[in-house]
Design a protein around this motif. Structure first.
Motif, short mmCIF file in Angstrom:
data_model
loop_
_atom_site.label_atom_id
_atom_site.label_comp_id
_atom_site.label_asym_id
_atom_site.label_seq_id
_atom_site.Cartn_x
_atom_site.Cartn_y
_atom_site.Cartn_z
N ASP A 174 4.76 -5.13 -6.06
CA ASP A 174 3.59 -6.01 -6.11
C ASP A 174 2.56 -5.49 -5.11
O ASP A 174 2.71 -5.70 -3.91
CB ASP A 174 4.01 -7.44 -5.74
N ALA A 176 -1.81 -4.03 -4.45
CA ALA A 176 -3.17 -3.77 -4.89
C ALA A 176 -3.29 -2.31 -5.32
O ALA A 176 -2.46 -1.47 -4.94
CB ALA A 176 -4.13 -4.05 -3.73
N GLU A 310 10.50 -7.90 0.82
CA GLU A 310 10.35 -9.32 0.47
C GLU A 310 11.68 -10.06 0.63
O GLU A 310 11.72 -11.19 1.11
CB GLU A 310 9.87 -9.46 -0.98
N1 LIG Z 1 -5.09 -11.87 -6.39
C1 LIG Z 1 -5.77 -10.81 -6.01
O1 LIG Z 1 -6.91 -10.65 -6.38
C2 LIG Z 1 -5.11 -9.79 -5.12
C3 LIG Z 1 -5.81 -8.61 -4.82
C4 LIG Z 1 -5.19 -7.67 -4.02
C5 LIG Z 1 -3.91 -7.86 -3.54
N2 LIG Z 1 -3.26 -9.01 -3.86
C6 LIG Z 1 -1.91 -9.24 -3.36
O2 LIG Z 1 -1.80 -8.80 -2.02
C7 LIG Z 1 -0.46 -8.49 -1.75
C8 LIG Z 1 -0.37 -7.30 -0.85
O3 LIG Z 1 -0.86 -6.14 -1.53
P1 LIG Z 1 -0.79 -4.71 -0.81
O4 LIG Z 1 -1.46 -3.72 -1.67
O5 LIG Z 1 -1.23 -4.84 0.60
O6 LIG Z 1 0.78 -4.46 -0.83
P2 LIG Z 1 1.64 -3.42 0.06
O7 LIG Z 1 0.87 -2.16 0.22
O8 LIG Z 1 2.12 -4.13 1.26
O9 LIG Z 1 2.86 -3.12 -0.93
C9 LIG Z 1 3.78 -4.12 -1.21
C10 LIG Z 1 4.79 -3.65 -2.24
O10 LIG Z 1 5.33 -2.39 -1.88
C11 LIG Z 1 6.75 -2.48 -1.70
N3 LIG Z 1 7.08 -1.59 -0.58
C12 LIG Z 1 6.57 -1.61 0.66
N4 LIG Z 1 7.07 -0.59 1.39
C13 LIG Z 1 7.91 0.09 0.57
C14 LIG Z 1 8.72 1.25 0.71
N5 LIG Z 1 8.77 1.95 1.86
N6 LIG Z 1 9.44 1.66 -0.34
C15 LIG Z 1 9.41 0.99 -1.52
N7 LIG Z 1 8.64 -0.11 -1.73
C16 LIG Z 1 7.91 -0.54 -0.70
C17 LIG Z 1 7.03 -3.91 -1.41
O11 LIG Z 1 8.37 -4.25 -1.77
C18 LIG Z 1 5.98 -4.59 -2.31
O12 LIG Z 1 6.41 -4.65 -3.65
C19 LIG Z 1 0.23 -8.37 -3.10
O13 LIG Z 1 1.06 -9.50 -3.23
C20 LIG Z 1 -0.89 -8.42 -4.11
O14 LIG Z 1 -0.55 -9.04 -5.33
C21 LIG Z 1 -3.83 -9.97 -4.63
#
Ligand SMILES: NC(=O)c1ccc[n+]([C@@H]2O[C@H](COP(=O)([O-])OP(=O)(O)OC[C@H]3O[C@@H](n4cnc5c(N)ncnc54)[C@H](O)[C@@H]3O)[C@@H](O)[C@H]2O)c1
Length: 339
Positions: A174, A176, A310
């Motif tokens: 999950d 961005a 998570e």
């Molecule tokens: N609604 C919206 O418009 C919107 C827009 C942007 C982001 N978001 C949300 O923001 C949240 C954070 O986004 P982000 O881009 O910062 O996420 P992030 O870069 O923190 O990545 C998170 C994902 O990467 C996985 N992960 C992290 N480290 C890992 C590793 N070393 N090996 C394997 N998997 C790994 C996690 O289990 C998770 O699934 C998300 O829940 C996203 O849906 C929502």
């Protein structure tokens, strides 16, 4: 400080009710918001409550809007969210795709006229908890430039895919499609922390809050993940979230009428749910997913698998509550948070 999960949920639901959100919708939204903090996603849980309150007060999120199906095929539908809280709209769409997957093997729903739905993974993870595969996409207001561009056009367009496994937790990715998302900048700005963000944005030497302002003004943009590959993925999510429901896209999601007056963001989402039992036995599927997770996990002592962070955060939050910074707590108190 740390707050028990149920106390935090009650607090958020009460604050939303005070903004005119009906009880059932307030509980549903509160559950999504707090689950972000439970999963350790500090950018998209309580940190974003202020967004929703402001938009409710501005009348661009409607607390009790009618949500309805505008087009229906046996396994597919289009839902109009009526600019209700995105969490409520997205949960309704997830219910529908899960029901369809249970009965027919697959379900898909394109959603129009919704609003920010929080963490994309809440909805795919709901599917995985029921032994189904969940896919959740959304577009968002412009923040990201296409490769070789510097004007914010795409949203941070997240994608989430969750699959049940026998590994102890589901496969759950999950994130961005931007190299850094707005929420990260907001958290840095709230903590008044500076950081070298030049690798992630098209402008150089700016603080997080300056970058946020410049994105609004269209003079700086976030970069997509992985250059053109992330740009392509983000564009695919934009298309899934708009083309199937003839909805708003790119600059159409800026949230302003031509004269500068605020308007609903008209966000689009796309949900899909697949029943593994249409293909193989559920236990076999879970073992297959688990086997891939096991082999990758065993390939290096620092290797993580998607969903692992998570799962660790969830266990910790259930034991000792969710963590809230002092800076965030002050903000929450101003909305009526009862500490
Ligand atoms: N609604 C919206 O418009 C919107 C827009 C942007 C982001 N978001 C949300 O923001 C949240 C954070 O986004 P982000 O881009 O910062 O996420 P992030 O870069 O923190 O990545 C998170 C994902 O990467 C996985 N992960 C992290 N480290 C890992 C590793 N070393 N090996 C394997 N998997 C790994 C996690 O289990 C998770 O699934 C998300 O829940 C996203 O849906 C929502």
């Amino acid at each position: 400080m740390r707050i028990p999960i149920q106390d935090a949920k009650k607090n958020v639901a009460r604050i939303l009710r005070a903004e005119g959100v009906p009880s059932e919708n307030a509980s549903m939204a509160s559950d999504v918001i707090i689950q972000a903090d439970v999963f350790g996603v500090k950018t998209h849980g309580l940190s974003r409550l202020g967004y929703y309150i402001k938009r409710l007060r501005d009348g661009i999120i409607l607390p009790d809007a009618k949500i309805w199906i505008t087009r229906k095929f046996p396994t597919c539908c289009v839902m109009d969210g009526g600019n209700c809280l995105g969490q409520v709209v997205a949960n309704r769409a997830t219910d529908i795709v899960m029901e369809s997957a249970k009965e027919y093997g697959i379900g898909a729903c394109a959603v129009r006229n919704s609003s920010h739905y929080g963490i994309a993974g809440y909805y795919s993870w709901r599917c995985a908890k029921q032994g189904l595969v969940g896919i959740s996409f959304t577009n968002a207001r412009p923040a990201v430039a296409p490769t070789f561009g510097n004007v914010p056009k795409l949203g941070t367009n997240p994608f989430a895919i969750s699959m049940p496994s026998d590994f102890g937790f589901p496969f759950h990715i999950d994130c961005a499609t931007s190299s850094i998302q707005r929420g990260n900048l907001e958290v840095l700005a709230r903590m008044q922390q500076d950081a070298d963000l030049s690798a992630y944005v098209t402008c150089a030497g700016k603080t997080p809050s300056q970058i946020l302002d410049m994105i609004e003004a269209g003079t700086c943009a976030l970069k997509p993940i992985g250059e053109h590959k992330g740009y392509g993925l983000s564009m695919a999510i934009e298309l899934f979230s708009s083309a199937f429901q003839n909805g708003a896209f790119l600059s159409g999601l800026e949230g302003y009428y031509e004269g500068g007056e605020k308007k609903p963001y008209d966000v689009g989402h796309f949900f899909m749910c697949i029943n593994p039992e249409a293909f193989t036995e559920l236990e076999e599927f879970k073992r297959n997913v688990g086997n891939v997770m096991r082999e990758l996990k065993a390939s290096g002592h620092q290797v993580l698998v998607p969903g692992e962070l998570e799962s660790i955060a969830d266990a910790e939050a259930n034991q000792s509550g969710i963590e809230i910074s002092d800076e965030l707590l002050w903000e929450l108190v101003s909305f009526g948070w009862d500490d």
